[in-house]
Motif scaffolding. Sequence first.
Motif, short mmCIF file in Angstrom:
data_model
loop_
_atom_site.label_atom_id
_atom_site.label_comp_id
_atom_site.label_asym_id
_atom_site.label_seq_id
_atom_site.Cartn_x
_atom_site.Cartn_y
_atom_site.Cartn_z
N CYS A 49 0.86 -1.19 0.00
CA CYS A 49 0.00 0.00 0.00
C CYS A 49 0.89 1.23 0.00
N CYS A 73 -0.78 5.09 6.94
CA CYS A 73 -1.83 5.66 7.77
C CYS A 73 -1.54 5.45 9.25
N CYS A 108 -3.40 1.20 10.77
CA CYS A 108 -3.26 0.13 9.77
C CYS A 108 -3.17 -1.19 10.52
N GLY A 146 -3.40 -5.35 1.16
CA GLY A 146 -3.03 -3.98 1.48
C GLY A 146 -3.94 -3.09 0.66
N GLN A 192 -5.46 8.85 7.07
CA GLN A 192 -4.66 8.47 5.91
C GLN A 192 -3.52 9.45 5.64
N THR A 214 -1.17 0.19 14.28
CA THR A 214 -2.02 1.33 14.63
C THR A 214 -1.42 2.17 15.75
#
Length: 443
Positions: free
Chosen positions: A27, A31, A34, A73, A138, A224
Amino acid sequence: PRELQTDNQISGRHLTHCGFTLGASYCSFHCTHCYLPKNANAIPIPSLEQVKEQVDANRRFQGPGGGLQITGGDVADAYWKSGRADELVEIIRYAYSVGSIPMLMTHGQTLIEQPQFLERLVVEGGLRQISVHVDMTQAGRHGYPIGRITCEADLHPVRQAFTDLALRIREKTGFILEYALSFTVTRRNIDDVPEVIRWYLADPQRSYIWRMLSFQPEADTGRTIFSQRPITSADVWEKIRHGVGLPLRRDVSIFGHPDCNSWASLLIARPSGKYFPLLPDDRKFDRLLGEVLAKIGGLSLVNDDAGTPAYRLAGVLFQHPILAIRLVLQMLRYVTSRKAPREIFQSLVRGQVHTLGVGMHNFMDAKQVALADTDPVIKARLDSCVFKGAVKRNGQWEAIPMCSMNQQTWVEVYDGRLQDLALLKQPQVYAPVVESEPALPVL
């Protein structure tokens, strides 16, 4: 589980579960939230044969007409940048050919910048559904650096750009193309949820393209950056109710475990944009809904090019005339009640209505999933999961809940791909692992 076999339970009657592929993990975004492991961008893309094998396995678990998320992804990113766009077209086409209904999961940047790729996916692959992830978590969207986005309204031009793109594709090709919104809710953007919903409801053309708004409370898993003051699913549902402006019942329809999914559908009139809950907030209606679900079984109501869902539903109900009459009378009383806007019934008669699903998918933290053997609630949530993907272990296929994937299984899958030397000989797209995330306030 027996305790979840309620009248308004959808899982196990109208569907088994939504499946997903273990697709390309690359990806281009980085972000703040994730759920994939940190080495995702270094993992080779699976071969076309391997992905088709996954599609077949999901189809066996789901039966015909099951929804299948084409994900990993950002697969659109990965296949385009690796020069393997033909493979993604073929994956979509193949999923349809075996009886699944694919939905491409993406942040959409590649599709916005390469609309000819999207057109190929629609025309050659048969793609009709895309889930587009747009929110403040994002980092990487061109023209919208994460550090400059102060609220979700700053991203409305992005949402409008996708709306316009779908309208152009539909006009040019004559084929249906619909979106779902995927939106991660954090402490930083939870207060903007009502504004996002109101933006979609302000123009019926938007909700005609974006047929589902999925708000997902952040989960502490993968890479995250979790909020210091985590939000709850109750917080998110209250914001959804505020955005819709109606006292939506959280369990009006249940998909799997009520702690995992909360959903409400709106009936929207065109061209006025007036809306009303599709299902009555009435426990008596729940029993009627249960009878209807028992009859329609696994009937797919996903829109198609021929516009057949309404006819398929009518065909089943005509086989049960008494039930059909009861349902029609109940719904007529409902949409002509004083609570319903007058435009709803008028547009319904003209056939100028559509539905918009608004709801919440509540994923679990990795630490929660790890306690499944000792926590009966966690175990029940995993056992009743309606979002499972086919994973091959020791030569046998298993349907694995996404929360379990996020907790550990992605690591196992990635380790296997890194040891597959044949994959490394195929074109890949790699990006360096980002050691530090974008600087943002931790709330």
